[in-house]
Write a protein that holds these residues in place. Structure first.
Motif, PDB file in Angstrom:
ATOM      1  N   ARG A   1      12.494 -40.850  49.125  1.00  0.00           N
ATOM      2  CA  ARG A   1      13.036 -39.741  48.340  1.00  0.00           C
ATOM      3  C   ARG A   1      14.003 -40.247  47.275  1.00  0.00           C
ATOM      4  O   ARG A   1      14.055 -39.718  46.157  1.00  0.00           O
ATOM      5  CB  ARG A   1      13.718 -38.722  49.255  1.00  0.00           C
ATOM      6  CG  ARG A   1      12.739 -37.921  50.114  1.00  0.00           C
ATOM      7  CD  ARG A   1      13.406 -36.745  50.784  1.00  0.00           C
ATOM      8  NE  ARG A   1      14.405 -37.144  51.750  1.00  0.00           N
ATOM      9  CZ  ARG A   1      14.134 -37.525  53.005  1.00  0.00           C
ATOM     10  NH1 ARG A   1      12.873 -37.578  53.423  1.00  0.00           N
ATOM     11  NH2 ARG A   1      15.105 -37.853  53.827  1.00  0.00           N
ATOM     12  N   LEU A   2      14.755 -41.283  47.606  1.00  0.00           N
ATOM     13  CA  LEU A   2      15.665 -41.862  46.628  1.00  0.00           C
ATOM     14  C   LEU A   2      14.892 -42.516  45.479  1.00  0.00           C
ATOM     15  O   LEU A   2      15.266 -42.376  44.305  1.00  0.00           O
ATOM     16  CB  LEU A   2      16.593 -42.883  47.305  1.00  0.00           C
ATOM     17  CG  LEU A   2      17.621 -42.302  48.282  1.00  0.00           C
ATOM     18  CD1 LEU A   2      18.306 -43.416  49.059  1.00  0.00           C
ATOM     19  CD2 LEU A   2      18.657 -41.443  47.552  1.00  0.00           C
ATOM     20  N   ARG A   3      13.812 -43.209  45.805  1.00  0.00           N
ATOM     21  CA  ARG A   3      12.998 -43.834  44.747  1.00  0.00           C
ATOM     22  C   ARG A   3      12.362 -42.778  43.852  1.00  0.00           C
ATOM     23  O   ARG A   3      12.182 -43.005  42.644  1.00  0.00           O
ATOM     24  CB  ARG A   3      11.912 -44.710  45.369  1.00  0.00           C
ATOM     25  CG  ARG A   3      12.420 -45.976  46.041  1.00  0.00           C
ATOM     26  CD  ARG A   3      11.265 -46.904  46.409  1.00  0.00           C
ATOM     27  NE  ARG A   3      11.709 -47.969  47.279  1.00  0.00           N
ATOM     28  CZ  ARG A   3      11.610 -47.948  48.604  1.00  0.00           C
ATOM     29  NH1 ARG A   3      11.060 -46.892  49.207  1.00  0.00           N
ATOM     30  NH2 ARG A   3      12.032 -48.958  49.327  1.00  0.00           N
ATOM     31  N   ALA A   4      12.025 -41.643  44.420  1.00  0.00           N
ATOM     32  CA  ALA A   4      11.433 -40.576  43.612  1.00  0.00           C
ATOM     33  C   ALA A   4      12.423 -40.044  42.582  1.00  0.00           C
ATOM     34  O   ALA A   4      12.044 -39.641  41.477  1.00  0.00           O
ATOM     35  CB  ALA A   4      10.947 -39.440  44.514  1.00  0.00           C
ATOM     36  N   VAL A   5      13.716 -40.041  42.934  1.00  0.00           N
ATOM     37  CA  VAL A   5      14.755 -39.551  42.034  1.00  0.00           C
ATOM     38  C   VAL A   5      15.149 -40.620  41.018  1.00  0.00           C
ATOM     39  O   VAL A   5      15.391 -40.334  39.841  1.00  0.00           O
ATOM     40  CB  VAL A   5      15.989 -39.093  42.844  1.00  0.00           C
ATOM     41  CG1 VAL A   5      17.159 -38.741  41.926  1.00  0.00           C
ATOM     42  CG2 VAL A   5      15.634 -37.895  43.713  1.00  0.00           C
ATOM     43  N   VAL A   6      15.227 -41.881  41.489  1.00  0.00           N
ATOM     44  CA  VAL A   6      15.634 -42.996  40.622  1.00  0.00           C
ATOM     45  C   VAL A   6      14.628 -44.132  40.795  1.00  0.00           C
ATOM     46  O   VAL A   6      14.874 -45.079  41.555  1.00  0.00           O
ATOM     47  CB  VAL A   6      17.069 -43.475  40.942  1.00  0.00           C
ATOM     48  CG1 VAL A   6      17.517 -44.559  39.951  1.00  0.00           C
ATOM     49  CG2 VAL A   6      18.056 -42.322  40.914  1.00  0.00           C
ATOM     50  N   PRO A   7      13.468 -44.068  40.144  1.00  0.00           N
ATOM     51  CA  PRO A   7      12.428 -45.090  40.331  1.00  0.00           C
ATOM     52  C   PRO A   7      12.898 -46.492  39.967  1.00  0.00           C
ATOM     53  O   PRO A   7      12.408 -47.489  40.543  1.00  0.00           O
ATOM     54  CB  PRO A   7      11.307 -44.624  39.392  1.00  0.00           C
ATOM     55  CG  PRO A   7      11.549 -43.170  39.185  1.00  0.00           C
ATOM     56  CD  PRO A   7      13.034 -42.989  39.233  1.00  0.00           C
ATOM     57  N   GLU A   8      13.817 -46.593  39.028  1.00  0.00           N
ATOM     58  CA  GLU A   8      14.273 -47.910  38.586  1.00  0.00           C
ATOM     59  C   GLU A   8      15.264 -48.558  39.547  1.00  0.00           C
ATOM     60  O   GLU A   8      15.637 -49.723  39.394  1.00  0.00           O
ATOM     61  CB  GLU A   8      14.908 -47.810  37.195  1.00  0.00           C
ATOM     62  CG  GLU A   8      16.206 -47.038  37.121  1.00  0.00           C
ATOM     63  CD  GLU A   8      16.040 -45.533  36.969  1.00  0.00           C
ATOM     64  OE1 GLU A   8      17.012 -44.875  36.544  1.00  0.00           O
ATOM     65  OE2 GLU A   8      14.942 -45.000  37.281  1.00  0.00           O
ATOM     66  N   GLY A   9      15.733 -47.815  40.552  1.00  0.00           N
ATOM     67  CA  GLY A   9      16.659 -48.354  41.538  1.00  0.00           C
ATOM     68  C   GLY A   9      18.112 -48.116  41.176  1.00  0.00           C
ATOM     69  O   GLY A   9      18.454 -47.720  40.058  1.00  0.00           O
TER      70      GLY A   9
ATOM     71  N   VAL B   1      16.996 -49.695  48.143  1.00  0.00           N
ATOM     72  CA  VAL B   1      16.893 -49.163  46.775  1.00  0.00           C
ATOM     73  C   VAL B   1      17.940 -49.713  45.807  1.00  0.00           C
ATOM     74  O   VAL B   1      17.865 -49.445  44.617  1.00  0.00           O
ATOM     75  CB  VAL B   1      16.968 -47.618  46.781  1.00  0.00           C
ATOM     76  CG1 VAL B   1      15.833 -47.018  47.610  1.00  0.00           C
ATOM     77  CG2 VAL B   1      18.321 -47.122  47.284  1.00  0.00           C
ATOM     78  N   VAL B   2      18.912 -50.490  46.305  1.00  0.00           N
ATOM     79  CA  VAL B   2      19.952 -51.061  45.444  1.00  0.00           C
ATOM     80  C   VAL B   2      19.543 -52.473  45.022  1.00  0.00           C
ATOM     81  O   VAL B   2      19.075 -53.262  45.841  1.00  0.00           O
ATOM     82  CB  VAL B   2      21.315 -51.066  46.160  1.00  0.00           C
ATOM     83  CG1 VAL B   2      22.356 -51.850  45.362  1.00  0.00           C
ATOM     84  CG2 VAL B   2      21.805 -49.640  46.373  1.00  0.00           C
ATOM     85  N   HIS B   3      19.726 -52.798  43.758  1.00  0.00           N
ATOM     86  CA  HIS B   3      19.300 -54.097  43.224  1.00  0.00           C
ATOM     87  C   HIS B   3      20.027 -55.265  43.885  1.00  0.00           C
ATOM     88  O   HIS B   3      19.411 -56.295  44.182  1.00  0.00           O
ATOM     89  CB  HIS B   3      19.554 -54.148  41.709  1.00  0.00           C
ATOM     90  CG  HIS B   3      18.865 -53.065  40.936  1.00  0.00           C
ATOM     91  ND1 HIS B   3      17.511 -52.856  40.990  1.00  0.00           N
ATOM     92  CD2 HIS B   3      19.365 -52.129  40.075  1.00  0.00           C
ATOM     93  CE1 HIS B   3      17.191 -51.843  40.198  1.00  0.00           C
ATOM     94  NE2 HIS B   3      18.301 -51.372  39.641  1.00  0.00           N
ATOM     95  N   ASP B   4      21.341 -55.112  44.095  1.00  0.00           N
ATOM     96  CA  ASP B   4      22.178 -56.197  44.602  1.00  0.00           C
ATOM     97  C   ASP B   4      22.827 -55.746  45.899  1.00  0.00           C
ATOM     98  O   ASP B   4      23.737 -54.920  45.887  1.00  0.00           O
ATOM     99  CB  ASP B   4      23.235 -56.543  43.547  1.00  0.00           C
ATOM    100  CG  ASP B   4      24.174 -57.666  43.976  1.00  0.00           C
ATOM    101  OD1 ASP B   4      24.057 -58.145  45.117  1.00  0.00           O
ATOM    102  OD2 ASP B   4      25.026 -58.043  43.143  1.00  0.00           O
ATOM    103  N   ARG B   5      22.373 -56.296  47.021  1.00  0.00           N
ATOM    104  CA  ARG B   5      22.862 -55.824  48.317  1.00  0.00           C
ATOM    105  C   ARG B   5      24.355 -56.082  48.514  1.00  0.00           C
ATOM    106  O   ARG B   5      24.990 -55.451  49.369  1.00  0.00           O
ATOM    107  CB  ARG B   5      22.048 -56.408  49.463  1.00  0.00           C
ATOM    108  CG  ARG B   5      22.171 -57.894  49.663  1.00  0.00           C
ATOM    109  CD  ARG B   5      21.257 -58.371  50.786  1.00  0.00           C
ATOM    110  NE  ARG B   5      21.649 -57.809  52.059  1.00  0.00           N
ATOM    111  CZ  ARG B   5      20.808 -57.255  52.935  1.00  0.00           C
ATOM    112  NH1 ARG B   5      19.529 -57.166  52.651  1.00  0.00           N
ATOM    113  NH2 ARG B   5      21.248 -56.784  54.075  1.00  0.00           N
TER     114      ARG B   5
END
Length: 303
Positions: free
Chosen positions: A198-206, A224-228
């Motif tokens: 659901r998070l990817r659907a809202v922010v596909p770019e991450g 979904v976060v680029h940098d853990r």
């Protein structure tokens, strides 16, 4: 003085009204007669005994780590305050009481337009959000994820992200709180299985960074976060530690409180108080906070 204190660890019912001696003010300190104390999840942890005695001391233990009230004593060496000043402040313990002594740099003048309820529960969530954002390295243009966006800290974090110029803020919350989260300025997303999708659907770019409090939300954040290293929690558990996320609380300070009060006076921050309980019913306040999924803050009325 009256206080709500623990003489043993356990469920909310172990928090009982007691009579204790008034504390004495020392050098560099002020004594405050609190009118309102905020109730934080941290206080519930004190009640259940999750913290070491080096932090809490011996019984009786008086919880409460944020407050607002009136100064009634000034210790030697204190400047800038006077008896009768209306202040808000922070501490580790002791705010669920009719009298409290803290260092003078742990209080600030209450803005004239700020209600006592707001002042009494401002410092914990405001400084918590500020400190978390420093660790998350939030900057203008970031896409920010706030898990638990309708709670006291989540409410403040969403608003702070907007004040810092975030490009987009997404907040997880139960369905019943989606309109509330939306009104704060975040895109609401429901908790539960499939959260990462659901998070990817809202922010596909991450996302650039995320704040979370429980393992499921933090797992989704890591997906979904680029940098853990920019996924931050302010709650510790073995399950969270196993994810490789370190708990981080930062240090509250006079500087931090002044910064957040300036944002409040500018109109960037508001506080939603959902419930108010008398000091004699502090146990009910703990039950309320412990139930979770509530909007904003719970406070205890002392005077």
């Amino acid at each position: 003085m009256r206080a709500a204190a623990l003489t043993e660890y356990g469920p909310p019912e172990v928090l009982r009204s007691v009579e204790l001696p008034d504390p004495r003010v020392g050098p560099g300190q002020v004594r405050v007669r609190p009118r309102i104390a905020g109730v934080q999840p941290f206080d519930c942890g004190v009640r259940t005994g999750v913290f070491p005695r080096t932090l809490t001391g011996d019984f009786p233990i008086v919880p409460g780590n944020e407050f607002a009230g009136t100064i009634d004593r000034i210790g030697p060496g204190v400047t800038g305050f006077a008896v009768g000043d209306s202040v808000l402040g922070f501490c580790t313990l002791g705010a669920y009481a009719e009298s409290l002594v803290v260092a003078a740099d742990q209080v600030a003048r209450k803005p004239g337009g700020m209600s006592w309820e707001t002042a009494g529960c401002f410092s914990g969530s405001a400084q918590g959000a500020r400190n978390a954002f420093a660790e998350m390295r939030v900057t203008s243009g970031d896409v920010v994820l706030i898990n638990g966006a309708s709670g006291g800290l989540g409410t403040m974090a969403v608003q702070l992200a907007r004040a810092k110029g975030a490009a987009k803020v997404v907040g997880t919350a139960s369905e019943a709180n989606h309109d509330y989260v939306r009104a704060l300025g975040a895109v609401p997303v429901a908790y539960g299985p499939g959260l990462a999708d659901r998070l990817r659907a809202v922010v596909p770019e991450g996302f650039d960074t995320a704040l979370g409090f429980e393992p499921d939300g933090l797992r989704a954040s890591l997906d979904v976060v680029h940098d853990r290293t920019r996924v931050v929690t302010m709650v510790y558990s073995d399950e969270i530690a196993a994810l490789g996320i370190q708990d981080w609380t930062g240090v509250r300070s006079a500087e931090g409180m002044s910064e957040m009060l300036a944002l409040y006076e500018r109109g960037d921050l508001t506080v939603h108080v959902r419930a108010r309980y008398p000091l004699a019913d502090a146990a009910a306040a703990h039950r309320d906070v412990g139930a979770g999924h509530g909007r904003g803050k719970v406070v205890i009325s002392i005077a």
